[in-house]
Design a protein around this motif. Sequence first.
Motif, PDB file in Angstrom:
ATOM      1  N   ALA A  29       0.827  -1.204   0.000  1.00  0.00           N
ATOM      2  CA  ALA A  29       0.000   0.000   0.000  1.00  0.00           C
ATOM      3  C   ALA A  29       0.864   1.258   0.000  1.00  0.00           C
ATOM      4  CB  ALA A  29      -0.931   0.000   1.207  1.00  0.00           C
ATOM      5  N   ILE A  50       2.145   1.958  -3.477  1.00  0.00           N
ATOM      6  CA  ILE A  50       1.090   2.486  -4.351  1.00  0.00           C
ATOM      7  C   ILE A  50       0.774   3.942  -3.997  1.00  0.00           C
ATOM      8  CG2 ILE A  50      -1.339   2.235  -5.015  1.00  0.00           C
ATOM      9  CD1 ILE A  50      -1.028  -0.778  -4.567  1.00  0.00           C
ATOM     10  N   LEU A  90      -6.966   0.951   0.605  1.00  0.00           N
ATOM     11  CA  LEU A  90      -5.881   0.204  -0.018  1.00  0.00           C
ATOM     12  C   LEU A  90      -5.379  -0.921   0.880  1.00  0.00           C
ATOM     13  CD1 LEU A  90      -3.579   2.781  -1.851  1.00  0.00           C
ATOM     14  CD2 LEU A  90      -4.707   0.788  -2.832  1.00  0.00           C
ATOM     15  N   LEU A 130      -5.644  -4.860  -0.128  1.00  0.00           N
ATOM     16  CA  LEU A 130      -4.394  -5.598  -0.257  1.00  0.00           C
ATOM     17  C   LEU A 130      -4.271  -6.696   0.798  1.00  0.00           C
ATOM     18  CD1 LEU A 130      -2.082  -2.594  -1.122  1.00  0.00           C
ATOM     19  CD2 LEU A 130      -2.449  -4.608  -2.556  1.00  0.00           C
ATOM     20  N   SER A 144      -6.081  -9.550  -0.556  1.00  0.00           N
ATOM     21  CA  SER A 144      -5.266 -10.149  -1.608  1.00  0.00           C
ATOM     22  C   SER A 144      -4.214 -11.093  -1.042  1.00  0.00           C
ATOM     23  CB  SER A 144      -4.582  -9.041  -2.417  1.00  0.00           C
ATOM     24  OG  SER A 144      -3.494  -9.539  -3.160  1.00  0.00           O
ATOM     25  N   GLY A 201      -4.128  -6.646  -8.071  1.00  0.00           N
ATOM     26  CA  GLY A 201      -3.981  -5.298  -8.603  1.00  0.00           C
ATOM     27  C   GLY A 201      -2.857  -5.168  -9.608  1.00  0.00           C
ATOM     28  N   HIS A 243      -7.769  -2.075  -6.344  1.00  0.00           N
ATOM     29  CA  HIS A 243      -6.587  -1.274  -6.024  1.00  0.00           C
ATOM     30  C   HIS A 243      -6.414  -0.156  -7.052  1.00  0.00           C
ATOM     31  CE1 HIS A 243      -6.441  -5.146  -4.383  1.00  0.00           C
ATOM     32  NE2 HIS A 243      -5.175  -5.471  -4.533  1.00  0.00           N
ATOM     33  N   ASN A 244      -6.573  -0.503  -8.352  1.00  0.00           N
ATOM     34  CA  ASN A 244      -6.398   0.487  -9.408  1.00  0.00           C
ATOM     35  C   ASN A 244      -7.509   1.528  -9.384  1.00  0.00           C
ATOM     36  OD1 ASN A 244      -4.165  -0.982 -10.280  1.00  0.00           O
ATOM     37  ND2 ASN A 244      -5.389  -2.212 -11.676  1.00  0.00           N
TER      38      ASN A 244
END
Length: 518
Positions: free
Chosen positions: A72, A75, A386, A390, A393, A432, A476-477
């Motif tokens: 995170a 990003i 985020l 994540l 994920s 992501g 995420h995007n």
Amino acid sequence: MLWWLEALLAASPILLILVAMVVFKRSATTAGAFGLLLTLALTLLHFGFPSLASAPLTYGLVGSLAEATFTAGTILWIILGALCIHRLQMQTGAIETLRDQLGRLTDDPRLLAILIAWFFALFLEGAAGFGTPVALAAPFLVGFGFKPVQAVTITLLGHAVGVSFGAVGTPVLVQIAASGFSGLDIARVTSDVHALVGGAMLALVLWRVHRRGPPHDAHPVSRRALLGWFLLAATGFLVPMWLIAHVIGPELPTMAGAVVGGAGFIAALKLSGRRLPPTSPATTDDEPQTSPALPLGRALSPYLVVIALVLLTRLIGPLESLLRSVAVSWQLFENFEGRFEPLFHPGTLLILGFLIGARLQRTSAREAGRAALGALKMVAPVTLALVAMLSISRLMVHAEMIDALAEAAARTGAAWPLFAPVVGTLGTFVTGSATASNILFTDFQLATAERLGLDPLRLIGAQGVGAAVGNTIAPHNIIAGCATVGIATHEGEVLRRTLGACALYLLLGGLLVLYLSG
């Protein structure tokens, strides 16, 4: 446990997120929180962490959360850099200058969308990847009067075709390592699919813009003329992309295809004979006050600096090796790790673009600081979303929920080529990243091909195609894109607009892979 029940349990966090965001219109933060709670429950009560053997479950939880938080941060570094540039451009009047210059080419929003959400975003994807296209192109579109949700949506759709080759071929490099096939072979089978169905994504971009209609004071082209511009833009990128992939390999199809196609498209606009007056600026109440418009060179300077830095760091081998040698890495409990290359990371290049661009635009330190502070305030609200997404994920990967889903998908038998791209999309939705999706599932695609007697190279290409289109729906995007245009609670609206487009592209791509595999 029955395989289909195992797969249903593994899919339930993803389904919960989709329902929360698409049906109940919840923000990514809220949907992520519910999804994370369900993922934690499934991990603790059923899946566990098989790779940790007899180690306590707390090791897996701590390790997964550590990976999520670290990722995170990387990003958010990209988002911050893009926001700094956007705020600077608004404060200095650079956006007004760029709007004026592009407005002399066309004030039809559909053609502007082709220039920015297609060619510009594809170039950034081929040069930098990792979230840079949406982070830069979406705010740029907002500066031209596009609604924020629309700007994020069409940028996500527009750059997706180029994600298979990503930042100078990165997604393909991991497939080469896993499969043993050459980069040229993988680039060919992947580009075959995009070349034939990639135009559908540009058509969806134009449809999204066309639904809104041009401004009342614009000079829109006719529908017949728009069809011609569409064909020029689609072939202008897809044909060079396909040729480069077939002759050179995976490093340059996206970037070079965007340069060739974009240059041709701009030349065609100039030769079209349409001479338009300068456009008036479009501003919103929550944007900073702008200064008088800048000369074109200075207005473009932050973007040009970023592009120059990207090309230098990605195409000069010794420089790339030197920059990548500086890294922050860690490992926890042997199974969890993270790596950050601060000098090579796109976020650092964006920050440098902001700092150097501010200097070239002759912006005072106080004004640059004001832009940076405004960017920081916009980054803060997206952090929790985020981290939640994540965390889901990393838990799904380490608890092998992803493996359960992929194993279930392989039971489709001879029809598997139709569904193979879906696995790539699943990987990108969860991680992501198309590169991460290829790391997760290239081996699985190869094993499935061997088990079913299918062409393994075609399935690797299908994996790359699906991983690319998955960028359009990866939370995420979407979170990152919405953050850069100041709509941190509208992620569900963006997802609703990209979900159908993603499904259509997967259907077209899957049918083509099934035909080519026959």
